[in-house]
Design a protein around this motif. Structure first.
Motif, PDB file in Angstrom:
ATOM      1  N   PHE A  35       0.819  -1.211   0.000  1.00 54.26           N
ATOM      2  CA  PHE A  35       0.000   0.000   0.000  1.00 54.26           C
ATOM      3  C   PHE A  35       0.853   1.261   0.000  1.00 54.26           C
ATOM      4  CE2 PHE A  35      -3.565  -2.725   1.235  1.00 54.26           C
ATOM      5  CZ  PHE A  35      -4.528  -2.221   0.379  1.00 54.26           C
ATOM      6  N   ILE A  36       1.892   1.305   0.815  1.00 49.07           N
ATOM      7  CA  ILE A  36       2.744   2.497   0.860  1.00 49.07           C
ATOM      8  C   ILE A  36       3.559   2.630  -0.421  1.00 49.07           C
ATOM      9  CG2 ILE A  36       4.709   3.556   2.048  1.00 49.07           C
ATOM     10  CD1 ILE A  36       3.570   2.440   4.648  1.00 49.07           C
ATOM     11  N   GLY A  37       4.120   1.522  -0.881  1.00 51.42           N
ATOM     12  CA  GLY A  37       4.890   1.558  -2.127  1.00 51.42           C
ATOM     13  C   GLY A  37       4.036   1.927  -3.322  1.00 51.42           C
ATOM     14  N   GLY A  38       2.829   1.373  -3.392  1.00 53.78           N
ATOM     15  CA  GLY A  38       1.916   1.716  -4.479  1.00 53.78           C
ATOM     16  C   GLY A  38       1.530   3.179  -4.453  1.00 53.78           C
ATOM     17  N   PHE A  39       1.309   3.707  -3.259  1.00 54.13           N
ATOM     18  CA  PHE A  39       0.954   5.116  -3.134  1.00 54.13           C
ATOM     19  C   PHE A  39       2.062   5.999  -3.684  1.00 54.13           C
ATOM     20  CE2 PHE A  39       1.338   9.086  -0.809  1.00 54.13           C
ATOM     21  CZ  PHE A  39       0.128   9.680  -1.138  1.00 54.13           C
ATOM     22  N   PHE A  40       3.293   5.785  -3.241  1.00 51.51           N
ATOM     23  CA  PHE A  40       4.394   6.638  -3.689  1.00 51.51           C
ATOM     24  C   PHE A  40       4.667   6.488  -5.176  1.00 51.51           C
ATOM     25  CE2 PHE A  40       5.660   6.736   0.891  1.00 51.51           C
ATOM     26  CZ  PHE A  40       5.488   8.100   1.045  1.00 51.51           C
ATOM     27  N   LYS A  41       4.563   5.269  -5.684  1.00 52.23           N
ATOM     28  CA  LYS A  41       4.807   5.052  -7.112  1.00 52.23           C
ATOM     29  C   LYS A  41       3.796   5.816  -7.960  1.00 52.23           C
ATOM     30  CE  LYS A  41       5.702   1.423 -10.433  1.00 52.23           C
ATOM     31  NZ  LYS A  41       7.024   1.811 -10.832  1.00 52.23           N
ATOM     32  N   ILE A  42       2.535   5.760  -7.587  1.00 49.63           N
ATOM     33  CA  ILE A  42       1.506   6.468  -8.349  1.00 49.63           C
ATOM     34  C   ILE A  42       1.588   7.974  -8.094  1.00 49.63           C
ATOM     35  CG2 ILE A  42      -0.974   6.749  -8.671  1.00 49.63           C
ATOM     36  CD1 ILE A  42      -1.259   3.782  -7.897  1.00 49.63           C
ATOM     37  N   PHE A  43       1.772   8.378  -6.850  1.00 56.03           N
ATOM     38  CA  PHE A  43       1.770   9.792  -6.480  1.00 56.03           C
ATOM     39  C   PHE A  43       2.850  10.577  -7.222  1.00 56.03           C
ATOM     40  CE2 PHE A  43       2.672  13.419  -3.685  1.00 56.03           C
ATOM     41  CZ  PHE A  43       1.389  13.945  -3.545  1.00 56.03           C
ATOM     42  N   PHE A  44       4.041  10.016  -7.327  1.00 60.56           N
ATOM     43  CA  PHE A  44       5.132  10.733  -7.991  1.00 60.56           C
ATOM     44  C   PHE A  44       5.022  10.700  -9.509  1.00 60.56           C
ATOM     45  CE2 PHE A  44       7.402   9.931  -3.854  1.00 60.56           C
ATOM     46  CZ  PHE A  44       7.327  11.253  -3.443  1.00 60.56           C
ATOM     47  N   ASN A  45       4.171   9.834 -10.054  1.00 64.73           N
ATOM     48  CA  ASN A  45       3.958   9.802 -11.500  1.00 64.73           C
ATOM     49  C   ASN A  45       2.784  10.669 -11.944  1.00 64.73           C
ATOM     50  OD1 ASN A  45       6.095   8.110 -12.139  1.00 64.73           O
ATOM     51  ND2 ASN A  45       4.909   6.293 -11.670  1.00 64.73           N
ATOM     52  N   LEU A  46       2.085  11.280 -11.009  1.00 66.84           N
ATOM     53  CA  LEU A  46       0.978  12.166 -11.351  1.00 66.84           C
ATOM     54  C   LEU A  46       1.500  13.483 -11.923  1.00 66.84           C
ATOM     55  CD1 LEU A  46      -1.367  11.739  -8.256  1.00 66.84           C
ATOM     56  CD2 LEU A  46      -1.761  10.887 -10.560  1.00 66.84           C
ATOM     57  N   PRO A  47       0.690  14.149 -12.738  1.00 69.78           N
ATOM     58  CA  PRO A  47       1.108  15.460 -13.226  1.00 69.78           C
ATOM     59  C   PRO A  47       1.245  16.450 -12.064  1.00 69.78           C
ATOM     60  CG  PRO A  47      -0.995  14.784 -14.215  1.00 69.78           C
ATOM     61  CD  PRO A  47      -0.586  13.722 -13.273  1.00 69.78           C
ATOM     62  N   PRO A  48       2.052  17.487 -12.239  1.00 69.39           N
ATOM     63  CA  PRO A  48       2.287  18.424 -11.127  1.00 69.39           C
ATOM     64  C   PRO A  48       1.113  19.384 -10.898  1.00 69.39           C
ATOM     65  CG  PRO A  48       3.524  19.091 -13.049  1.00 69.39           C
ATOM     66  CD  PRO A  48       2.890  17.780 -13.390  1.00 69.39           C
ATOM     67  N   ASN A  49      -0.047  18.839 -10.744  1.00 75.50           N
ATOM     68  CA  ASN A  49      -1.248  19.627 -10.492  1.00 75.50           C
ATOM     69  C   ASN A  49      -1.678  19.351  -9.050  1.00 75.50           C
ATOM     70  OD1 ASN A  49      -3.769  20.778 -10.354  1.00 75.50           O
ATOM     71  ND2 ASN A  49      -4.436  20.012 -12.358  1.00 75.50           N
ATOM     72  N   LEU A  50      -1.763  20.381  -8.235  1.00 73.50           N
ATOM     73  CA  LEU A  50      -2.076  20.212  -6.817  1.00 73.50           C
ATOM     74  C   LEU A  50      -3.454  19.596  -6.620  1.00 73.50           C
ATOM     75  CD1 LEU A  50      -1.134  20.653  -3.930  1.00 73.50           C
ATOM     76  CD2 LEU A  50      -2.185  22.914  -4.015  1.00 73.50           C
ATOM     77  N   PHE A  51      -4.445  19.998  -7.400  1.00 72.41           N
ATOM     78  CA  PHE A  51      -5.794  19.454  -7.281  1.00 72.41           C
ATOM     79  C   PHE A  51      -5.814  17.947  -7.527  1.00 72.41           C
ATOM     80  CE2 PHE A  51      -9.820  18.229  -9.297  1.00 72.41           C
ATOM     81  CZ  PHE A  51     -10.680  18.485  -8.229  1.00 72.41           C
ATOM     82  N   ILE A  52      -5.118  17.507  -8.549  1.00 73.43           N
ATOM     83  CA  ILE A  52      -5.074  16.068  -8.873  1.00 73.43           C
ATOM     84  C   ILE A  52      -4.394  15.293  -7.748  1.00 73.43           C
ATOM     85  CG2 ILE A  52      -4.086  14.362 -10.444  1.00 73.43           C
ATOM     86  CD1 ILE A  52      -4.543  16.365 -12.701  1.00 73.43           C
ATOM     87  N   LYS A  53      -3.313  15.839  -7.218  1.00 70.80           N
ATOM     88  CA  LYS A  53      -2.595  15.139  -6.147  1.00 70.80           C
ATOM     89  C   LYS A  53      -3.436  15.058  -4.866  1.00 70.80           C
ATOM     90  CE  LYS A  53       2.000  15.663  -7.867  1.00 70.80           C
ATOM     91  NZ  LYS A  53       3.361  15.446  -7.536  1.00 70.80           N
ATOM     92  N   ILE A  54      -4.133  16.126  -4.516  1.00 67.30           N
ATOM     93  CA  ILE A  54      -4.995  16.092  -3.330  1.00 67.30           C
ATOM     94  C   ILE A  54      -6.161  15.144  -3.539  1.00 67.30           C
ATOM     95  CG2 ILE A  54      -6.588  17.470  -1.933  1.00 67.30           C
ATOM     96  CD1 ILE A  54      -4.619  19.795  -2.255  1.00 67.30           C
ATOM     97  N   PHE A  55      -6.754  15.163  -4.727  1.00 65.27           N
ATOM     98  CA  PHE A  55      -7.856  14.253  -5.050  1.00 65.27           C
ATOM     99  C   PHE A  55      -7.388  12.798  -4.967  1.00 65.27           C
ATOM    100  CE2 PHE A  55     -10.606  12.012  -8.137  1.00 65.27           C
ATOM    101  CZ  PHE A  55     -11.824  12.258  -7.528  1.00 65.27           C
ATOM    102  N   PHE A  56      -6.208  12.515  -5.529  1.00 63.93           N
ATOM    103  CA  PHE A  56      -5.653  11.163  -5.450  1.00 63.93           C
ATOM    104  C   PHE A  56      -5.398  10.759  -4.004  1.00 63.93           C
ATOM    105  CE2 PHE A  56      -1.823   8.551  -5.031  1.00 63.93           C
ATOM    106  CZ  PHE A  56      -2.299   7.384  -5.596  1.00 63.93           C
ATOM    107  N   LEU A  57      -4.862  11.663  -3.202  1.00 61.08           N
ATOM    108  CA  LEU A  57      -4.579  11.369  -1.804  1.00 61.08           C
ATOM    109  C   LEU A  57      -5.857  10.987  -1.061  1.00 61.08           C
ATOM    110  CD1 LEU A  57      -2.506  11.472   0.576  1.00 61.08           C
ATOM    111  CD2 LEU A  57      -3.250  13.806   0.905  1.00 61.08           C
TER     112      LEU A  57
END
Length: 86
Positions: A35-57
């Protein structure tokens, strides 16, 4: 000193609960790493858009809690019951 305590703790629990205790522990560690590894792998591959990162989180946290509460906690209880019956 700390490693001696950890090994002693493992020895006592394996002697007391058997191999099922090892399986339960490995399952819990594996779930945490995935779960932690999957989160970081996906999170760092997201576009640098704050809204998308917060929504993903928010969505990832919601799904992780849902999976753990509805699937993993009952599974750990079943394994604990098997350990206690021994």
């Amino acid at each position: 000193m700390l490693s001696s305590f950890v090994f002693f703790w493992f020895y006592i629990n394996i002697k007391k609960n058997g191999v099922k205790w090892i399986i339960k522990g490995l399952l819990q560690i594996g779930i945490l790493v995935l779960f932690i590894g999957g989160f970081f792998k996906i999170f760092f591959n997201l576009p640098p858009n704050l809204f998308i990162k917060i929504f993903f989180l928010i969505i990832y946290t919601w799904c992780t809690v849902g999976i753990n509460v509805n699937f993993m906690i009952p599974l750990m209880r079943l394994i604990d019951q098997k350990i206690v019956k021994k």
